[in-house]
Design a protein around this motif. Structure first.
Motif, PDB file in Angstrom:
ATOM      1  N   PRO A  61       0.814  -1.233   0.000  1.00  0.00           N
ATOM      2  CA  PRO A  61       0.000   0.000   0.000  1.00  0.00           C
ATOM      3  C   PRO A  61       0.842   1.274   0.000  1.00  0.00           C
ATOM      4  CG  PRO A  61      -0.073  -1.066   2.153  1.00  0.00           C
ATOM      5  CD  PRO A  61       0.608  -2.014   1.241  1.00  0.00           C
ATOM      6  N   VAL A  62       1.960   1.271   0.734  1.00  0.00           N
ATOM      7  CA  VAL A  62       2.799   2.465   0.783  1.00  0.00           C
ATOM      8  C   VAL A  62       3.367   2.789  -0.598  1.00  0.00           C
ATOM      9  CG1 VAL A  62       4.983   3.368   1.666  1.00  0.00           C
ATOM     10  CG2 VAL A  62       3.359   2.297   3.224  1.00  0.00           C
ATOM     11  N   ALA A  63       3.856   1.760  -1.300  1.00  0.00           N
ATOM     12  CA  ALA A  63       4.425   1.979  -2.637  1.00  0.00           C
ATOM     13  C   ALA A  63       3.354   2.450  -3.623  1.00  0.00           C
ATOM     14  CB  ALA A  63       5.083   0.697  -3.137  1.00  0.00           C
ATOM     15  N   MET A  64       2.168   1.863  -3.528  1.00  0.00           N
ATOM     16  CA  MET A  64       1.093   2.266  -4.442  1.00  0.00           C
ATOM     17  C   MET A  64       0.693   3.720  -4.204  1.00  0.00           C
ATOM     18  SD  MET A  64       0.152  -0.446  -6.349  1.00  0.00           S
ATOM     19  CE  MET A  64      -1.583  -0.392  -6.719  1.00  0.00           C
ATOM     20  N   LEU A  65       0.554   4.118  -2.944  1.00  0.00           N
ATOM     21  CA  LEU A  65       0.173   5.494  -2.640  1.00  0.00           C
ATOM     22  C   LEU A  65       1.271   6.476  -3.045  1.00  0.00           C
ATOM     23  CD1 LEU A  65      -1.453   4.947   0.870  1.00  0.00           C
ATOM     24  CD2 LEU A  65      -2.643   5.634  -1.224  1.00  0.00           C
ATOM     25  N   ALA A  87       0.112  -1.468 -14.261  1.00  0.00           N
ATOM     26  CA  ALA A  87       1.497  -1.214 -13.834  1.00  0.00           C
ATOM     27  C   ALA A  87       1.949  -2.207 -12.767  1.00  0.00           C
ATOM     28  CB  ALA A  87       1.629   0.218 -13.321  1.00  0.00           C
ATOM     29  N   PHE A  88       1.089  -2.462 -11.786  1.00  0.00           N
ATOM     30  CA  PHE A  88       1.494  -3.364 -10.711  1.00  0.00           C
ATOM     31  C   PHE A  88       1.729  -4.778 -11.214  1.00  0.00           C
ATOM     32  CE2 PHE A  88       0.349  -6.424  -7.359  1.00  0.00           C
ATOM     33  CZ  PHE A  88       1.366  -6.141  -6.459  1.00  0.00           C
ATOM     34  N   TRP A 142      -5.981   5.001 -10.810  1.00  0.00           N
ATOM     35  CA  TRP A 142      -5.854   3.904  -9.851  1.00  0.00           C
ATOM     36  C   TRP A 142      -6.010   2.555 -10.536  1.00  0.00           C
ATOM     37  CZ3 TRP A 142      -3.492   4.083  -5.545  1.00  0.00           C
ATOM     38  CH2 TRP A 142      -3.502   5.228  -4.754  1.00  0.00           C
ATOM     39  N   ARG A 143      -6.934   2.494 -11.478  1.00  0.00           N
ATOM     40  CA  ARG A 143      -7.141   1.235 -12.198  1.00  0.00           C
ATOM     41  C   ARG A 143      -5.921   0.893 -13.041  1.00  0.00           C
ATOM     42  NH1 ARG A 143     -12.325  -0.203 -16.096  1.00  0.00           N
ATOM     43  NH2 ARG A 143     -11.754  -2.408 -16.491  1.00  0.00           N
ATOM     44  N   ILE A 144      -5.324   1.902 -13.678  1.00  0.00           N
ATOM     45  CA  ILE A 144      -4.099   1.669 -14.468  1.00  0.00           C
ATOM     46  C   ILE A 144      -2.963   1.223 -13.550  1.00  0.00           C
ATOM     47  CG2 ILE A 144      -2.357   2.773 -15.915  1.00  0.00           C
ATOM     48  CD1 ILE A 144      -4.537   4.671 -16.912  1.00  0.00           C
TER      49      ILE A 144
END
Length: 317
Positions: free
Chosen positions: A115-119, A232-233, A225-227
């Motif tokens: 979560p930290v990396a995504m944010l 990407a993830f 967010w969807r991308i």
């Protein structure tokens, strides 16, 4: 998939054998006489020789190694030269402690990193991203044993919220068990989670800024967010898997120091005690287990590559 697993297992077998030989050679090269240590410094030469024969040290080194190897393959791990207990019994008592620490540290580190990396990657260069990067670099610069001592000072000594040493088996209560492993788990998980977060954040930002499929997804009207999550993830997870697989061995090895600091009766503490006493049977099986965990973690990573991207063809490699 089955061919992939079979090939990796066939490669792992000679690697683990080579590790066992290396450990045996290093133990043999260590200074000191284990028979003298076992008999005591005041023992006579006759008593030392009797102990040496009982420990099998009067036989050639190669004969002792193959005797240990044959016994291990047939389920007889021998006895500890220090405690006299069967090594299999020691492993049954100690391994749950170590594997609980490793499992919880692994789960918490990924639970922090994802979560930290995504944010942070959602708005690179923003306030949250800068805080995350500075905090991650700061915590990465602190060795886990120093972090462990800081956690003890804060949560055990100052706040008196958690115990500083010892381990409570889960049979005595889940909450008491978790209280006893929180501090050592955090000491291992926090630096690892920071490392994963920095790596994943950098890869996600690179994917979002330069990948053609991201531009295509934006042109289709997909939200950021969807991308980030669906596109990407998924591609960044390959690099994260590689890093996770390579760090499993370091995570397991880190228990040696952490278990000593927190007086946790696990495999790391058992191995360290065995090294000091030249307890060959104990040290060899502990190192063998640590090496096997690292090898099969990398096998799991290879399998996950094929699961995430079926186009990968291992047969041509």
């Amino acid at each position: 998939m089955l061919r992939l697993i079979a090939r990796r297992v066939l490669v792992a077998i000679p690697l683990l054998l080579a590790i066992s030989v290396l450990v045996f050679v290093l133990l043999e090269a260590m200074p000191g006489d284990p028979a003298r240590n076992q008999a005591g410094m005041d023992a006579t030469e006759e008593e030392v020789e009797a102990v040496r024969r009982s420990m099998g040290l009067d036989r050639p080194a190669y004969e002792r190694y193959f005797s240990w190897l044959f016994g291990a393959l047939t389920g007889d791990l021998g006895r500890s030269s220090v405690s006299g207990l069967p090594v299999a019994q020691l492993l049954a008592e100690r391994s749950p402690v170590t594997f609980e620490l490793v499992f919880l540290a692994f789960v918490i580190s990924l639970g922090i990193a994802l979560p930290v990396a995504m944010l942070a990657a959602r708005k690179p260069g923003g306030v949250f991203d800068r805080i995350v990067m500075v905090g991650a670099m700061t915590l990465l610069a602190v060795p886990n044993y120093v972090l462990a001592l800081l956690l003890v000072i804060v949560f055990a000594v100052t706040l008196r919220m958690l115990p500083s040493i010892g381990f409570t088996p889960i049979e005595m209560g889940l909450w008491l068990n978790l209280q006893s492993v929180i501090l050592p788990t955090l000491a291992m998980a926090i630096p690892l989670g920071c490392f994963y977060a920095r790596f994943l954040r950098g890869d996600l930002v690179e994917q979002m800024n330069s990948a053609d499929y991201v531009d295509t997804a934006r042109a289709k009207g997909l939200g950021p967010w969807r991308i980030l999550w669906q596109h990407a993830f998924r591609n960044s997870s390959f690099g994260l898997l590689t890093i996770v697989g390579l760090n499993v061995g370091a995570l397991v090895g880190g228990t040696v120091i952490i278990e000593q600091i927190f007086a946790m009766p696990g495999l790391g503490q058992l191995m360290l005690q065995g090294v000091g006493a030249r307890d060959t049977a104990v040290v060899q099986i502990c190192v063998f287990i640590f090496a096997a965990v690292a090898v099969f973690a990398n096998l799991f990573v290879d399998v996950m590559y094929a699961v995430l991207d079926p186009r990968i063809r291992y047969g041509g490699r």
